[in-house]
Design a protein around this motif. Structure first.
Motif, PDB file in Angstrom:
ATOM      1  N   HIS A   1       0.840  -1.199   0.000  1.00 27.55           N
ATOM      2  CA  HIS A   1       0.000   0.000   0.000  1.00 27.55           C
ATOM      3  C   HIS A   1       0.872   1.245   0.000  1.00 27.55           C
ATOM      4  CE1 HIS A   1       0.788  -0.552   4.286  1.00 27.55           C
ATOM      5  NE2 HIS A   1       0.271   0.633   4.575  1.00 27.55           N
TER       6      HIS A   1
ATOM      7  N   ASP B   1       5.867   4.590   5.179  1.00 28.03           N
ATOM      8  CA  ASP B   1       6.719   3.607   5.855  1.00 28.03           C
ATOM      9  C   ASP B   1       6.777   2.265   5.113  1.00 28.03           C
ATOM     10  OD1 ASP B   1       3.967   3.357   6.710  1.00 28.03           O
ATOM     11  OD2 ASP B   1       4.634   2.007   8.294  1.00 28.03           O
ATOM     12  N   HIS B   2       6.094   2.191   3.953  1.00 25.20           N
ATOM     13  CA  HIS B   2       6.155   0.976   3.133  1.00 25.20           C
ATOM     14  C   HIS B   2       6.779   1.236   1.763  1.00 25.20           C
ATOM     15  CE1 HIS B   2       3.637  -1.442   5.920  1.00 25.20           C
ATOM     16  NE2 HIS B   2       3.406  -0.214   6.354  1.00 25.20           N
TER      17      HIS B   2
ATOM     18  N   HIS C   1      -7.503  -0.682   5.580  1.00 27.49           N
ATOM     19  CA  HIS C   1      -6.415   0.190   6.039  1.00 27.49           C
ATOM     20  C   HIS C   1      -6.230   1.315   5.015  1.00 27.49           C
ATOM     21  CE1 HIS C   1      -2.705   1.227   8.141  1.00 27.49           C
ATOM     22  NE2 HIS C   1      -2.041   1.147   7.022  1.00 27.49           N
TER      23      HIS C   1
ATOM     24  N   HIS D   1       1.409   3.914   1.988  1.00 27.88           N
ATOM     25  CA  HIS D   1       1.960   4.674   3.120  1.00 27.88           C
ATOM     26  C   HIS D   1       3.488   4.753   3.065  1.00 27.88           C
ATOM     27  CE1 HIS D   1      -1.923   4.025   5.669  1.00 27.88           C
ATOM     28  NE2 HIS D   1      -2.006   5.071   4.869  1.00 27.88           N
TER      29      HIS D   1
ATOM     30  N   ASP E   1      -0.119  -3.986   6.175  1.00 28.33           N
ATOM     31  CA  ASP E   1      -0.782  -3.456   7.366  1.00 28.33           C
ATOM     32  C   ASP E   1      -2.250  -3.895   7.455  1.00 28.33           C
ATOM     33  OD1 ASP E   1       1.558  -2.225   7.981  1.00 28.33           O
ATOM     34  OD2 ASP E   1       0.847  -0.175   7.727  1.00 28.33           O
TER      35      ASP E   1
HETATM   36 ZN    ZN Z   1       0.142   1.625   6.506  1.00 29.28          ZN
END
Ligand code: ZN
Ligand code: FE
Length: 239
Positions: free
Chosen positions: A54, A58-59, A112, A56, A131
């Protein structure tokens, strides 16, 4: 196919999947480039693909550096077209994608985020859940509805119980406290908690879990219906 767990940022997990015959590799959710680069350089592997569950930060934080350095192709959901820069290959729900030994099915799991996907490497009986599903927990519902998340978890629950689960964050200990609060007489959960603590005390990550363990122990998967799930999700948001 070998799976290397690469710790990123505070508590993120990134994963390198390596074809041991020719050292070709994919990386899943590189939250940052540095630890991934370190492994690549020390082990002389060829990074060919970047897979994102996804959008975000942090990914995907390591995407650009890794793509620029190795000309790796980025694979992500078509729904993240506007949100993840420089996607090369757009993925659809249910699609099977294959290159050499890397072969996975895309499972669309909104909740999410709307475009969240899981990578199900069925030959290896392994799923990367980002997540959406954590060990003993599930992701916060940001973009979708509780109903979306509940249905997404149903999809993951239907995978074979032996399936290994590689998730996006080391939240397991905190999650276990929440599960225990609502399910303290569950012997499977109590056994799992002992195992988790042993791993963490030895400096080891709690990945992988398995679908069987999560079905037995994860209170979000054990919720009988949408109402029960939603109540737990709301309580966990303020836990
Ligand atoms: Zn996430
Ligand atoms: Fe995350």
């Amino acid at each position: 196919m070998k799976i290397e767990i690469i710790k990123c940022l505070q508590d993120n997990f990134s994963y390198l999947l390596i074809n041991e015959k020719n050292s070709d590799a994919c990386v899943i959710d590189p939250g940052e480039a540095k630890p991934v680069l370190k492994y690549i350089e020390e082990n002389k592997i060829n990074l060919k693909y970047i897979l994102n569950t996804h959008h975000h930060g942090d990914h995907i934080g390591g995407n650009k550096i890794l793509k620029d350095m190795f000309k790796a192709k980025i694979l992500a959901s078509k729904d993240d077209r506007e949100k993840i820069p420089m996607i090369d290959i757009f993925l659809n729900d249910g699609q099977v994608w294959k290159d050499d030994i890397f072969e996975f099915k895309v499972i669309h799991v909104p909740g999410h985020t709307l475009g969240h996907i899981c990578f199900y490497f069925f030959n290896e009986k392994t799923v990367f859940t980002g997540d959406t599903l954590f060990s003993l927990g599930c992701g916060r519902v940001f973009e979708g509805s509780h109903k979306d998340m509940f249905n997404s978890l149903l999809k993951l629950k239907s995978l074979p119980p032996v399936t290994k689960v590689y998730f996006g964050h080391e939240y397991t200990l905190n999650n276990s406290i929440f599960c225990n609060k609502f399910d303290e007489n569950n012997p499977e959960l109590n056994r799992k908690i002992i195992d988790i603590k042993k791993k963490l005390n030895n400096g080891l990550p709690t990945v992988p879990s398995s679908i069987k363990d999560e079905l037995d122990c994860n209170i979000f998967l054990r919720a009988k219906n949408l109402k029960e799930f939603s109540k737990l999700r709301d309580l966990k948001d303020n836990f």
